[in-house]
Each structure stands twice: as structure tokens, then as C-alpha cells.
Design a protein around this motif. Structure first.
Motif, mmCIF file in Angstrom:
data_model
loop_
_atom_site.group_PDB
_atom_site.id
_atom_site.type_symbol
_atom_site.label_atom_id
_atom_site.label_comp_id
_atom_site.label_asym_id
_atom_site.label_seq_id
_atom_site.Cartn_x
_atom_site.Cartn_y
_atom_site.Cartn_z
ATOM 1 N N TYR A 78 57.005 48.282 55.493
ATOM 2 C CA TYR A 78 58.283 48.801 55.972
ATOM 3 C C TYR A 78 59.044 47.860 56.883
ATOM 4 C CZ TYR A 78 56.152 52.953 54.012
ATOM 5 O OH TYR A 78 55.529 53.832 53.155
ATOM 6 N N ASP B 29 54.621 56.621 64.605
ATOM 7 C CA ASP B 29 55.148 56.904 63.282
ATOM 8 C C ASP B 29 56.127 58.074 63.396
ATOM 9 O OD1 ASP B 29 53.687 56.628 60.057
ATOM 10 O OD2 ASP B 29 55.480 57.770 60.521
ATOM 11 N N ARG C 95 56.782 60.165 61.407
ATOM 12 C CA ARG C 95 56.244 61.357 60.753
ATOM 13 C C ARG C 95 55.406 62.212 61.700
ATOM 14 N NH1 ARG C 95 53.825 58.172 55.616
ATOM 15 N NH2 ARG C 95 53.595 56.608 57.278
ATOM 16 N N GLN D 185 61.904 54.306 54.667
ATOM 17 C CA GLN D 185 61.293 53.595 53.552
ATOM 18 C C GLN D 185 62.450 53.128 52.673
ATOM 19 O OE1 GLN D 185 59.980 52.039 50.524
ATOM 20 N NE2 GLN D 185 60.396 54.088 49.739
ATOM 21 N N ASP E 20 59.086 51.511 45.355
ATOM 22 C CA ASP E 20 58.019 52.281 45.997
ATOM 23 C C ASP E 20 58.311 53.777 45.944
ATOM 24 O OD1 ASP E 20 56.806 49.914 46.546
ATOM 25 O OD2 ASP E 20 57.164 49.949 48.711
ATOM 26 N N SER E 21 59.589 54.139 46.053
ATOM 27 C CA SER E 21 59.929 55.562 46.030
ATOM 28 C C SER E 21 59.618 56.195 44.678
ATOM 29 C CB SER E 21 61.408 55.752 46.364
ATOM 30 O OG SER E 21 62.261 55.455 45.263
ATOM 31 N N ASP F 238 55.568 56.190 44.487
ATOM 32 C CA ASP F 238 54.935 57.084 45.461
ATOM 33 C C ASP F 238 56.007 57.979 46.086
ATOM 34 O OD1 ASP F 238 53.270 58.300 47.250
ATOM 35 O OD2 ASP F 238 52.966 56.541 48.521
ATOM 36 N N TYR G 82 56.106 61.025 47.182
ATOM 37 C CA TYR G 82 55.789 61.926 48.292
ATOM 38 C C TYR G 82 55.864 61.213 49.636
ATOM 39 C CZ TYR G 82 54.347 65.278 44.764
ATOM 40 O OH TYR G 82 54.347 66.147 43.703
ATOM 41 N N THR G 83 55.440 59.943 49.680
ATOM 42 C CA THR G 83 55.562 59.187 50.925
ATOM 43 C C THR G 83 57.024 58.970 51.274
ATOM 44 O OG1 THR G 83 53.446 58.062 50.612
ATOM 45 C CG2 THR G 83 55.026 57.004 52.074
ATOM 46 N N ASP G 84 57.831 58.660 50.279
ATOM 47 C CA ASP G 84 59.261 58.493 50.516
ATOM 48 C C ASP G 84 59.870 59.799 51.032
ATOM 49 O OD1 ASP G 84 61.557 56.353 49.577
ATOM 50 O OD2 ASP G 84 62.285 58.416 49.503
ATOM 51 N N ASP H 89 58.316 62.127 52.741
ATOM 52 C CA ASP H 89 57.847 62.345 54.110
ATOM 53 C C ASP H 89 58.651 61.540 55.123
ATOM 54 O OD1 ASP H 89 55.920 64.151 53.384
ATOM 55 O OD2 ASP H 89 54.287 62.699 53.333
ATOM 56 N N ILE H 90 58.946 60.276 54.794
ATOM 57 C CA ILE H 90 59.597 59.383 55.756
ATOM 58 C C ILE H 90 61.104 59.588 55.786
ATOM 59 C CG2 ILE H 90 60.037 56.961 56.344
ATOM 60 C CD1 ILE H 90 57.313 56.286 55.107
#
Length: 372
Positions: free
Chosen positions: A43, A63, A65, A86, A91-92, A95, A97-99, A101-102
Motif C-alpha cells: 500500500y 491500520d 481497519r 488500497q 488487487d481489488s 482480492d 474483500y480486502t479492498d 474492508d479498506i
């Protein structure tokens, strides 16, 4: 005396490219600055970005989050420049779900922390101009419909509108600046997660060739000092809150001219005896130039200026990265690319198993009838 003199400022994503430049500028204006960064390698956070200023800037490794950390961090601050996010579109999609979350859930947590612990804070959110998608008209202004073309765009749009909502409903003063192609000192050049130009610069610095396909595509770039100016001004003006602004450079340049400029600059700086970088060109694709207002990063952001005069795809290929089909925003892997470590890849069901399960569902529907 600066209007920021004596102010307490919090910057999320503070060790990244834009965040570190903003933090140093605010420090020079007399502000007390706290930088928040998770230092997750993908990041962009890098302690080297504040080299020489370590003793004057406060750094908190957290973080966004983590709602408990943010609730504590926002207390006592006059301004919040919310730059954490992010930024990689690849990457989005790999993945999502991580995108989520952030860029979405964490933004809501930050705003809730402000609402509960510091409702008087002023917030500037770093949005992105890539959410417009393919344009209906040029130049693209803030009234243009938004059509995100990937998970990152959808989540960034949601994060932006959470800020506008909290401004309108709860009086948490917030605005959004939609950025694109920001360049300058401390920019990330090891990959295309911020802008394709970083990859080109890296190739030039290492004396390696890079490819430009077509070359007529136009881009505008925002120098980081101008981006910082826009953020600092927006935070001081009451009229800005609740609003969304496009931020971009005032000049356009074609990718062909940009490549030539990079190579010429590198030749002038290289020591004698070193091999200068070269540009590999392909003229098989032709493009319709666009205005500066809707320029996008070719390797990092799927841009809206996708028309081609001949109907063929216009692409920009950077060795080791992917090729983007500009006409339909379709992502195709570069032949040399490999799956990124640490990013979970979606499991693919065997075709035979999928057909068998689909057959069972069809039989069940015939026996019981469609659901109503």
C-alpha cells in the motif's frame, strides 16, 4: 502567519507518497502533524519518505481497519486528511474483500470515530477520477455520471459518499478531491499501483527499455505540490465541505511525447559509458485523443478514453505487467506475469462438478416447480 500554524493535523496513509509530502508541507507551515500508516508493503507506506523529518513528525503505526485505534487517534485534531486506501485495481479484482474492508468499511469506521469522538474535525478525503468510467462527454466534470469499472472504483465511490453523507446528515465537515496521475518526489516507482509512469521511470533509471503502444493517448498529470495545495485549501474553506472536486494538471501530453521526454532527460543525466534507455514502439494501434480532464493512468487505472479511430484496441504494454484493453476495460495477463504471493486466488470448481450440480438444481426445479 500560516492558517495552519499551531493546528493539530492527522493524516491517514501518512507515510505514502502524497501523505508524506502533505505532512512535511504542513510541518513547515507550523502545524503539529501525526502520520498514521499500516506500513503494509503493497500500500505504499515507506519510512524513508520522511527521512530528515523523523524527529518533528509524529508517526503512529496503525491500520485504519481498527476502529478502536482510530477512535483514539482522531481525538484532539483539527484536521483529518484521509488518504489511506488500497489503490491497485488489479488487487481489488483478485482480492475484493480486502479492498472492501479498506476503501469502504474502514472509511465508515473513521467517520463514526469522528462523529463520536471529535465532531468538530475537518476532513478532506482522497477520491479518484477513475470512477467516471467511459465518458459521455469531454471534458469530464463533477456532474458527469459515475460508472466504476472495477471493485476498487465501486468501493472508492462508496467511501467518498460516506464522507458526503456524514457532512450532510451529521455536520461532520468533509469534502472529496478526485485525484489521478499524481507525480513528484517520493512517488512509488517499483510497480504500477499508483501510476504507470512510475514503472516507466523505473525502467529509465535502470537503463531498461519500455514499450509504448499507439502513443497518441493523452494524459494530464498533477504535480504533488499542486495536489497538496488543493488539499490544504479545501480544508480551510467552509464552501468546500459537502462538495466533490476533480483535481488534475493544466496541460496534456501524449504518451509518445512523454516517453521521448523521459528518454531525453535520462540521456542528459547519465554518465558517459552507460547505455541509455530506449523506447520500443508499435504503430499498429491508433487512438482518438481525449482532453486532459478525463486522462487516466494506463497501467494502474482502466481509463475511460477508450475510443479508437480504426476500431482496434489501443494498448500500452509495460514489461512484467499486464495489458489493458482500452475499448472494453478487459484485463488480460501479461505473458510474463505470475500470481502475486499472499493474495488468495479464487478456487475454480471442476467443470464436471459444476455441470453435475447444475443438473441436480434443474431436476429439483422440475420436481418442485419454480420458487415464487
Amino acid at each position: 502567519m500560516s492558517l495552519y500554524s499551531g493546528a493539530h493535523v492527522l493524516i491517514t496513509g501518512g507515510l505514502g507518497f502524497i501523505g508524506s509530502n502533505l505532512g512535511i508541507r504542513l510541518l513547515e507551515e507550523g502545524a503539529s502533524v501525526t502520520l498514521v500508516d499500516s506500513l503494509i508493503p503493497e500500500y505504499g507506506g515507506n519510512p524513508a519518505n520522511i527521512r530528515g523529518y523523523e524527529s518533528r513528525l509524529k508517526v503512529n503505526i496503525s491500520d485504519v481497519r481498527d476502529p478502536h485505534s482510530m477512535k483514539t487517534l482522531v481525538k484532539g485534531h483539527d484536521f483529518l486528511f484521509n488518504l489511506a486506501g488500497q489503490t491497485s485495481h488489479m488487487d481489488s479484482m483478485a482480492d475484493p474483500y480486502t479492498d472492501l474492508d479498506i476503501n469502504c468499511k474502514a472509511q465508515l469506521s473513521i467517520l463514526e470515530a469522528c462523529r463520536n469522538a471529535n465532531p468538530g474535525i475537518r476532513i478532506v478525503f482522497a477520491g479518484t477520477r477513475q470512477i467516471y468510467g467511459k465518458p459521455d462527454y469531454l471534458p469530464v466534470d463533477e456532474k458527469h455520471p459515475v460508472r466504476p469499472v472495477d471493485v476498487n472504483g465501486i468501493n472508492k465511490m462508496a467511501g467518498e459518499w460516506y464522507h458526503i453523507l456524514y457532512n450532510n446528515v451529521y455536520g461532520i465537515r468533509a469534502c472529496s478531491l478526485r485525484l489521478t496521475n499524481t507525480i513528484g518526489p517520493r512517488m512509488r516507482i517499483k510497480d504500477a499501483r499508483q501510476t504507470f509512469l512510475g514503472v516507466w521511470i523505473r525502467q529509465v533509471l535502470t537503463g531498461k527499455p519500455f514499450e509504448v503502444w499507439g502513443g497518441e493517448q493523452l494524459r494530464d498529470f498533477t504535480y504533488v505540490d499542486d495536489c497538496v495545495d488543493a488539499m490544504m485549501r479545501a480544508a480551510l474553506h467552509e464552501e468546500a465541505f459537502g462538495q466533490i472536486f476533480n483535481i488534475g494538471g493544466g496541460k496534456r501530453i501524449s504518451l509518445r511525447d512523454l516517453a521521448d521526454l523521459l528518454v531525453d532527460t535520462a540521456k542528459g543525466l547519465m554518465k558517459s559509458g552507460n547505455t541509455p534507455p530506449t523506447v520500443k514502439r508499435s504503430t499498429s494501434a491508433t487512438t482518438t485523443p481525449t482532453t486532459a480532464a478525463c486522462a487516466r493512468s494506463s497501467a494502474g487505472n482502466p481509463g475511460p478514453n477508450s475510443g479508437t479511430a480504426s476500431g482496434r484496441s489501443s494498448t500500452i504494454t509495460v514489461p512484467g505487467f499486464r495489458t489493458i484493453c482500452k475499448d472494453c476495460h478487459e484485463r488480460t495477463p501479461h505473458p510474463t506475469s505470475q500470481p502475486r504471493r499472499g493474495v488468495p486466488q479464487p478456487a475454480r470448481r471442476p467443470a464436471q462438478g459444476r455441470r453435475r450440480r447444475a443438473g441436480r438444481r434443474l431436476v429439483h426445479q422440475r420436481q418442485t416447480g419454480p420458487a415464487v
